[in-house]
Write a protein that holds these residues in place. Structure first.
Motif, PDB file in Angstrom:
ATOM      1  N   GLN A 150      -3.207   9.943  -2.417  1.00 17.01           N
ATOM      2  CA  GLN A 150      -3.412  10.333  -1.331  1.00 17.01           C
ATOM      3  C   GLN A 150      -4.476   9.346  -0.433  1.00 17.01           C
ATOM      4  O   GLN A 150      -4.030   9.264   0.841  1.00 17.01           O
ATOM      5  CB  GLN A 150      -4.133  11.909  -1.176  1.00 17.01           C
ATOM      6  N   ALA A 151      -5.125   8.811  -1.258  1.00 14.66           N
ATOM      7  CA  ALA A 151      -6.021   7.735  -0.492  1.00 14.66           C
ATOM      8  C   ALA A 151      -5.358   6.692  -0.168  1.00 14.66           C
ATOM      9  O   ALA A 151      -5.416   6.029   0.751  1.00 14.66           O
ATOM     10  CB  ALA A 151      -7.116   7.173  -1.615  1.00 14.66           C
ATOM     11  N   TYR A 152      -4.172   6.267  -0.858  1.00 16.89           N
ATOM     12  CA  TYR A 152      -3.581   5.233  -0.330  1.00 16.89           C
ATOM     13  C   TYR A 152      -2.457   5.556   0.877  1.00 16.89           C
ATOM     14  O   TYR A 152      -2.375   5.010   1.652  1.00 16.89           O
ATOM     15  CB  TYR A 152      -2.300   4.527  -1.682  1.00 16.89           C
ATOM     16  N   PHE A 153      -1.946   6.793   1.014  1.00 16.90           N
ATOM     17  CA  PHE A 153      -1.527   7.158   1.979  1.00 16.90           C
ATOM     18  C   PHE A 153      -2.532   7.170   3.303  1.00 16.90           C
ATOM     19  O   PHE A 153      -2.112   6.851   4.496  1.00 16.90           O
ATOM     20  CB  PHE A 153      -0.520   8.459   1.940  1.00 16.90           C
ATOM     21  N   ASP A 154      -3.533   7.714   3.187  1.00 14.28           N
ATOM     22  CA  ASP A 154      -4.606   7.796   3.855  1.00 14.28           C
ATOM     23  C   ASP A 154      -4.927   6.142   4.596  1.00 14.28           C
ATOM     24  O   ASP A 154      -4.968   6.054   5.857  1.00 14.28           O
ATOM     25  CB  ASP A 154      -6.119   8.121   3.457  1.00 14.28           C
ATOM     26  N   ALA A 155      -4.929   5.369   3.795  1.00 13.13           N
ATOM     27  CA  ALA A 155      -4.991   3.720   4.087  1.00 13.13           C
ATOM     28  C   ALA A 155      -3.895   3.517   5.009  1.00 13.13           C
ATOM     29  O   ALA A 155      -4.071   2.614   5.808  1.00 13.13           O
ATOM     30  CB  ALA A 155      -5.197   2.822   2.869  1.00 13.13           C
ATOM     31  N   THR A 160       0.700  -1.361  -0.002  1.00 16.46           N
ATOM     32  CA  THR A 160       0.113   0.085  -0.125  1.00 16.46           C
ATOM     33  C   THR A 160       1.074   1.307   0.066  1.00 16.46           C
ATOM     34  O   THR A 160       0.554   2.101  -0.862  1.00 16.46           O
ATOM     35  CB  THR A 160      -0.733  -0.064   1.274  1.00 16.46           C
ATOM     36  N   TYR A 161       1.837   1.169   0.948  1.00 15.33           N
ATOM     37  CA  TYR A 161       2.875   2.483   0.936  1.00 15.33           C
ATOM     38  C   TYR A 161       3.466   2.550  -0.366  1.00 15.33           C
ATOM     39  O   TYR A 161       3.257   3.847  -0.995  1.00 15.33           O
ATOM     40  CB  TYR A 161       3.693   2.199   2.110  1.00 15.33           C
ATOM     41  N   ASN A 162       4.175   1.482  -0.794  1.00 17.96           N
ATOM     42  CA  ASN A 162       4.591   1.856  -2.277  1.00 17.96           C
ATOM     43  C   ASN A 162       3.858   2.068  -3.213  1.00 17.96           C
ATOM     44  O   ASN A 162       4.161   2.816  -4.283  1.00 17.96           O
ATOM     45  CB  ASN A 162       5.296   0.424  -2.584  1.00 17.96           C
ATOM     46  N   ALA A 222       4.677   8.042   6.116  1.00 18.88           N
ATOM     47  CA  ALA A 222       3.463   8.288   5.221  1.00 18.88           C
ATOM     48  C   ALA A 222       2.750   9.531   5.360  1.00 18.88           C
ATOM     49  O   ALA A 222       2.390   9.953   4.277  1.00 18.88           O
ATOM     50  CB  ALA A 222       2.808   7.158   5.754  1.00 18.88           C
ATOM     51  N   ARG A 223       2.583  10.058   6.542  1.00 17.37           N
ATOM     52  CA  ARG A 223       1.981  11.373   6.990  1.00 17.37           C
ATOM     53  C   ARG A 223       2.659  12.407   6.059  1.00 17.37           C
ATOM     54  O   ARG A 223       2.094  13.369   5.508  1.00 17.37           O
ATOM     55  CB  ARG A 223       1.825  11.621   8.543  1.00 17.37           C
TER      56      ARG A 223
END
Length: 203
Positions: A87-92, A70-72, A103-104
């Motif tokens: 942005q949605a993936y970093f929110d996850a 997810t992060y990558n 990540a933030r």
């Protein structure tokens, strides 16, 4: 042992290890473009492609790898210009680990690149210009023609005057004040995503 024999043994071991080991060795040696076709794991192939600068292929590989990347995936989506999905993936990622500072930070950087949504309303607003304050509306102005702005709200704007009788109606309860402060701080942290959500099934 002679050097040529050591070299022959090393090459034999690499040949027996197969292309996956060669790919990992090339990736560790800083040759991602050579490593990518040798790696069968989509997550490792995605890392090699990302380091090689092929962001679209890296994004496809991370998508094949699934939720573990997810992060990558957030990074590869940002590199391909899909900032909103990134942005949605970093929110996850932050949902599962609110303390992930990296990540933030990346999420904030990507969020700054997302174009703001603008409404299509044509209703006049309260700010002059860009359709605001239609011609029929009266505005309070001083004698110099400058818009008069009330910087302070009048104390009795809602029909309540700050008198001794009004002060007597306020309960003297410092515990209640502290409870409200703690609740406000909890709500603030919850809005920032710093509080882990409650588990569905307690142990």
């Amino acid at each position: 042992m002679k050097p040529w024999l050591i070299l022959a043994l090393a090459l034999g071991c690499l040949a027996l290890a197969g292309p996956l080991a060669l790919g990992r060795l090339a990736l560790a040696a800083g040759l991602p473009r050579l490593a990518a076709p040798l790696l069968s794991d989509p997550a490792e192939r995605g890392v090699a492609l990302y380091r090689a600068g092929d962001y679209a292929a890296a994004d496809a590989a991370f998508a094949d790898a699934g939720r573990t990347q997810t992060y990558n995936r957030g990074l590869s989506l940002a590199a391909t210009g899909d900032y909103l999905l990134s942005q949605a993936y970093f929110d996850a990622v932050l949902f599962s680990n609110p303390a992930d500072a990296e990540a933030r930070r990346n999420r904030d950087l990507v969020a700054a690149m997302v174009p703001p949504e603008t409404g299509d309303s044509i209703a006049p607003g309260r700010i002059a210009g860009a359709g605001g304050l239609g011609p029929g509306e009266e505005t309070a102005a001083t004698t110099a023609g400058i818009l008069a702005i009330h910087w302070k709200r009048d104390v009795d704007a809602r029909g309540i005057a700050a008198s001794d009788a009004w002060l007597a109606t306020i309960p003297d309860d410092p515990g209640e004040f502290l409870k409200l402060r703690l609740k406000a701080e909890y709500d603030r942290r919850a809005a920032l995503g710093l509080i882990r959500p409650a588990e569905g099934e307690p142990w």
